[in-house]
Design an enzyme around this catalytic site. Structure first.
Site, PDB file in Angstrom:
ATOM      1  N   ASP A 268       0.842  -1.199   0.000  1.00 47.36           N
ATOM      2  CA  ASP A 268       0.000   0.000   0.000  1.00 47.36           C
ATOM      3  C   ASP A 268       0.878   1.250   0.000  1.00 47.36           C
ATOM      4  OD1 ASP A 268      -2.439   1.319  -0.038  1.00 47.36           O
ATOM      5  OD2 ASP A 268      -2.733   1.191   2.129  1.00 47.36           O
TER       6      ASP A 268
ATOM      7  N   HIS B   9      -4.289   2.920  -7.064  1.00 48.58           N
ATOM      8  CA  HIS B   9      -5.460   2.576  -6.255  1.00 48.58           C
ATOM      9  C   HIS B   9      -6.706   2.371  -7.115  1.00 48.58           C
ATOM     10  CE1 HIS B   9      -3.193   3.346  -2.579  1.00 48.58           C
ATOM     11  NE2 HIS B   9      -4.214   2.816  -1.926  1.00 48.58           N
TER      12      HIS B   9
ATOM     13  N   HIS C 158      -6.400  -1.117  -8.243  1.00 46.40           N
ATOM     14  CA  HIS C 158      -6.815  -1.989  -7.135  1.00 46.40           C
ATOM     15  C   HIS C 158      -8.323  -2.137  -7.124  1.00 46.40           C
ATOM     16  CE1 HIS C 158      -8.802  -2.137  -3.206  1.00 46.40           C
ATOM     17  NE2 HIS C 158      -7.922  -3.071  -2.910  1.00 46.40           N
TER      18      HIS C 158
ATOM     19  N   HIS D 249      -5.532  -5.681   0.548  1.00 41.22           N
ATOM     20  CA  HIS D 249      -5.558  -4.407  -0.167  1.00 41.22           C
ATOM     21  C   HIS D 249      -4.182  -4.050  -0.741  1.00 41.22           C
ATOM     22  CE1 HIS D 249      -6.581  -0.114  -0.813  1.00 41.22           C
ATOM     23  NE2 HIS D 249      -5.413   0.145  -0.263  1.00 41.22           N
TER      24      HIS D 249
END
Length: 365
Positions: A171, A254, A257, A271
Site C-alpha cells: 500500500d 489505487h 486496485h 488491499h
C-alpha cells in the site's frame, strides 16, 4: 487553488503504548464504544481494561462483522446509541478503522484508531472505503476531519502475521508514485486542495524508507521481535503513507486496485497486495524509466509482493475479466482521472498484461 495538508490530531507509536491508552484518550470522552474483531477483543481487552482501571469511564466492546459496508456501519451506530457512548475506538486492521471512522462521523463523536497491524495507510486518514456486503468496492466516504488520535503499539504489530506487514508495504509503495502523478497533473487531493511540498516530501520519505528498511522489518516480524527497522516501516506504512496519499493524492495504482475487486480470484488478497501490482501497472502506463521499474520490481520480489497476475491468484487469464477490471478502474468517480494524461480502459488493459509479462520475465531471471 489552495494548498492543504491534513493529519490526525495526535500520532503515538512505540513498544507497549496500548498499556497507556486511558491516559491518552481521557480528554476525548468517558464512555467508549470499542470496535474490534472477536480475536482482537480477546487479544487486547485485558490490557485496555487494566489501563482504564480506576478511571471514571465505561467501556463497551463490540465485535466487527468483517466488512466495512453500509449495513455494518448502521448496525454499529445503533449499538453505540443504545449504549450512550460518546467516543469510538477502532482496534485491528483497515476495514475496522474505516468502519470506526464512519460510525464516529455519523454519531458525531471523537474517534481513536489503534492498529494491531501495519497493513494499510488507513489509520490516519479522513476517509472510509465502503464496500458491499460481498466485499466489492462501493465508494469513498470523505470525512470532515482525520481521527482524533492514532495509537500504535509496535510490540503488538511485531506479533502479527508477516503477510500483513508486507501488504502494508505494498500500500505504501504506491504513495510516492501516485503523489508524483498528482503533482504533475495539478490534481485536487482528498484534503481539498493541491499538494503541499511537505506532503510530497513525506511521500518520498515513505518510498525511501521502504527501500532501506523493508526487508529488515519483514525479518523482524518473522521472528516476532521489534527493531528500529520495524519501527521505521510501521511509521512508513501508517503515518508517512497516510499523510502522503491523502494530502498529495491518489492516482492509477489505487484505481487499478478497485478494478481488481471485481475479479473473484482476487478476493482473498489483501488491499496492499493488489495496490503493489497496481503500482507496477501505473509505471507501465507512465512509461517510466526501466531503472525505476526494475527498482520497484526488485523491492516487490525482495519482500514478497505480487508482480504477476498469477501472484494475484489469476491462474488462467480471462481477457474479458481483465477488461472489466480496467473499465472499473477508469470510472469517472475514481482516481484514474488524477493522472497527468488521459487514460482509457484499453490503456489500462494493455498495461496490466504488459506488467504481467514483465513480472514473469523477472521471475525467470
Amino acid at each position: 487553488m489552495s494548498r492543504i495538508i491534513i493529519s490526525t490530531g495526535k500520532y503515538v507509536q512505540g513498544n507497549g503504548e496500548l498499556n497507556k491508552i486511558a491516559d491518552y484518550v481521557k480528554e476525548l470522552g468517558n464512555s467508549f464504544f470499542i470496535i474490534a474483531s472477536e480475536n482482537g477483543i480477546k487479544r487486547t481487552r485485558e490490557k485496555i481494561e487494566e489501563s482504564f482501571k480506576g478511571k471514571d469511564c465505561s467501556l463497551h466492546f463490540e465485535a466487527f462483522n468483517g466488512e466495512c459496508s453500509k449495513n455494518e456501519i448502521d448496525r454499529l451506530q445503533k449499538k453505540l446509541k443504545q449504549n450512550n457512548n460518546n467516543a469510538v475506538i477502532g482496534i485491528g486492521g483497515g476495514k475496522i478503522f474505516d468502519t470506526a471512522k464512519a460510525v464516529a462521523y455519523y454519531a458525531g463523536t471523537p474517534v481513536v484508531i489503534v492498529p494491531t497491524i501495519a497493513a494499510t495507510d488507513a489509520p490516519c486518514s479522513a476517509l472510509s472505503v465502503i464496500y458491499t456486503d460481498e466485499g466489492v468496492f462501493s465508494e469513498y466516504l470523505v470525512l470532515p476531519k482525520n481521527p482524533d488520535m492514532v495509537l500504535v503499539d509496535s510490540s503488538i504489530v511485531a506479533k502479527a502475521p508477516v503477510r500483513l506487514l508486507v501488504s502494508g508495504m505494498g500500500d505504501a509503495l504506491a504513495t510516492y508514485f501516485e503523489a508524483r502523478a498528482c503533482v504533475r497533473s495539478g490534481a485536487v487531493t482528498m484534503a481539498g486542495g493541491k499538494a503541499t511540498k511537505a506532503a510530497f516530501a513525506l511521500s518520498k520519505l515513505c518510498y525511501d524508507t521502504l527501500l532501506e528498511d523493508g526487508l529488515k522489518a519483514k525479518l523482524s516480524v518473522i521472528n516476532k521481535v521489534s527493531t528500529k527497522a520495524l519501527e521505521n516501516i510501521i511509521e512508513a506504512n501508517t503515518y508517512l503513507s497516510g499523510i502522503g496519499f491523502e494530502s498529495s493524492g491518489l492516482a492509477a495504482a489505487h484505481a487499478i486496485h478497485n478494478g481488481f475487486t471485481v475479479i473473484k480470484e482476487c478476493h482473498e488478497l489483501y488491499h496492499g497486495e493488489k495496490v503493489a501490482f497496481g503500482t507496477l501497472v501505473q509505471l507501465i502506463l507512465e512509461n517510466s524509466p526501466s531503472e525505476e521499474i526494475e527498482e520497484v520490481i526488485d523491492f516487490c520480489i525482495e519482500v514478497g509482493l505480487p508482480i504477476t497476475l498469477r501472484d494475484l491468484g489469476i491462474k488462467e487469464i480471462n481477457k474479458d475479466d481483465i477488461m472489466k477490471a480496467a473499465e472499473v478502474s477508469c470510472d469517472k468517480n475514481d482516481t484514474m482521472g488524477n493522472m497527468p494524461f488521459k487514460v482509457t480502459k484499453e490503456d489500462v488493459y494493455s498495461a496490466i498484461l504488459t506488467a504481467d509479462e514483465l513480472g514473469k520475465m523477472y521471475k525467470q531471471l
